[in-house]
Scaffold this motif. Sequence first.
Motif, PDB file in Angstrom:
ATOM      1  N   GLN A   1       0.555  -0.785   0.105  1.00 30.45           N
ATOM      2  CA  GLN A   1      -0.333   0.148   0.168  1.00 30.45           C
ATOM      3  C   GLN A   1       0.859   1.154   0.055  1.00 30.45           C
ATOM      4  O   GLN A   1       0.741   2.010  -0.429  1.00 30.45           O
ATOM      5  N   PHE A   2       2.431   1.377   0.724  1.00 27.58           N
ATOM      6  CA  PHE A   2       2.654   2.146   0.612  1.00 27.58           C
ATOM      7  C   PHE A   2       3.458   2.854  -0.719  1.00 27.58           C
ATOM      8  O   PHE A   2       3.144   4.351  -1.109  1.00 27.58           O
TER       9      PHE A   2
ATOM     10  N   MET B   1       4.040  -3.220   4.188  1.00 27.19           N
ATOM     11  CA  MET B   1       4.050  -2.351   4.857  1.00 27.19           C
ATOM     12  C   MET B   1       4.946  -1.446   4.740  1.00 27.19           C
ATOM     13  O   MET B   1       6.206  -1.605   4.674  1.00 27.19           O
ATOM     14  N   VAL B   2       3.781  -0.091   5.468  1.00 25.01           N
ATOM     15  CA  VAL B   2       4.876   1.068   5.812  1.00 25.01           C
ATOM     16  C   VAL B   2       6.201   0.381   6.446  1.00 25.01           C
ATOM     17  O   VAL B   2       8.311   0.979   6.672  1.00 25.01           O
ATOM     18  N   GLU B   3       5.704   0.113   8.050  1.00 23.59           N
ATOM     19  CA  GLU B   3       6.822  -0.663   9.156  1.00 23.59           C
ATOM     20  C   GLU B   3       7.895  -1.276   8.831  1.00 23.59           C
ATOM     21  O   GLU B   3       9.221  -0.831   9.013  1.00 23.59           O
TER      22      GLU B   3
END
Lengths: 170, 351
Positions: free
Chosen positions: A49-50, A127-129
């Motif tokens: 998504q990022f 994911m961003v993380e």
Amino acid sequence: MENVFYFLASLTLLCALMVVLSKNPVHSIIFLIITFFTISAHYILLNAQFLAAVNIIVYAGAIMVLFLFVIMFLSVGKNDHDPKASAVTRITGTIAGGLLFIVMFAALKDAHVGTYDAENFNSQIGMVENLGKVLFTKYLLPFELASVLFLVAMVGAVMLGKKETGERHF
Amino acid sequence: MESVDLIYKGIFILVIFGITLLIATYSTYFERKIAAFIQDRVGPNRAGPFGLLQPLADAGKLFFKEEFIPAKANKALFIIGPGIAMLVATMSSAVIPFGDMLIVGGREIWLQAIDVNIGVLYVFGIVSLGVYGLMIGGWASNNKFSLLGAIRAASQNISYELAMGLSLIAVLMMTGSLSLREIAEQQQGFNWNIWYQPLGFIIFLVCAFAETNRTPFDLPESEAELIGGYHTEYGSMKLGMYLFAEYINIFVVSAVMSTLYFGAYNFPFMENLRSAISDPVLANNVVTLVGVAVMFAKIFAFIFFFMWVRWTLPRFRYDQLMKLGWQILIPLAILNMVLTGGAILLKDSLF
């Protein structure tokens, strides 16, 4: 899910083709923007998504606006202007396109689709993380070098656009 | 996801869409009423009681005006332009948390259309797309004044987007999350971000005015001294769509500001209210509903602020506008980022 992928892929290819085939440069740009959107949709299908959001912000939101800017300034008033291509242009174009086709064919001839391990596949990898952790640990040096490159480009642009002494814009 | 959840989400998205349109409609009415109040006039009072039907009368008038498309305009893009403006404006309210969780019949209902873990980036991406509606409309009109208006609008939006993004980063550094719901949850009670980020909020507010093309930054329109701007050639409902999209943008940006800096649905003494009611389900629902009311109160306060500023301040000159964006707001935003980073490090090493 597969049907969604095929639909998106064909849409992407269609829009990308329209970028090249459109007579009007502004239409080309708009199709390019739609292409970026479909590519972002591919990223979302891959659970990244990022990347999808950043692709929209950077490419569709910033770079294409500047493209549109320049094209609008250059092509204002001659919307329906379509110069006939000369014979030399056509021949060179055909040869260059054919060569590109050969290169693509040669590159894809021995290529095979990679397999993935469905058991151990981490679906949260985009994911961003996780992306941030990888960027700031494993790929710290390339990441920092890329930012230095951006900084240099920015300083260069400011240097070029700077007012000379005694020059006035207003 | 269960089908019940899907149906609920669909209904919720439709409701949010309806509320967005309703608030934008009545923003036009309140804009005129507030303008009248500030200028010591009466304002619209003919259609319905207190002139409350005025927005409907306006819309009816716009619908029945002549559809006009200039000769030699790019017909398709001329029609698509206002549509893009409208579409982009209505998209971003999807990720805003209008409230916490309701418990109805043992089922948890979150008062947010979609919770993505990149909520802030989603909003930012949509904001950066807002410029296309104006640019395409301005170019397709085949009028040099429209084109100049569109270029004015686009360069202003691009310039202020940068400072807006930089001021946002400080908030993200504090909360450590891109999800708007998590940002809202961390501002529990009266622990709002505005107390930690006053400078960032002011930068964000100024940029919000510029992004929504409101006075004192309404250079893209500036109907009094320049030609109308990107919508010079537009009439009837297509012009109405552009103007309507502006009001939707004001609503959305007010909601984003309330969420990021003013604690979204949180209000002081929230926990006291929760513990005052013995039944936990009822307590949760009461707190959530009060929270929704508080969220909308904050949004309306911001919308009023937008209108108040519009009828109070004169507009900037274009070079001053650019100078403010590039030479003042961006360095200030970077300073804010550095200060926030330093403060976070200091807090970590001290406590």
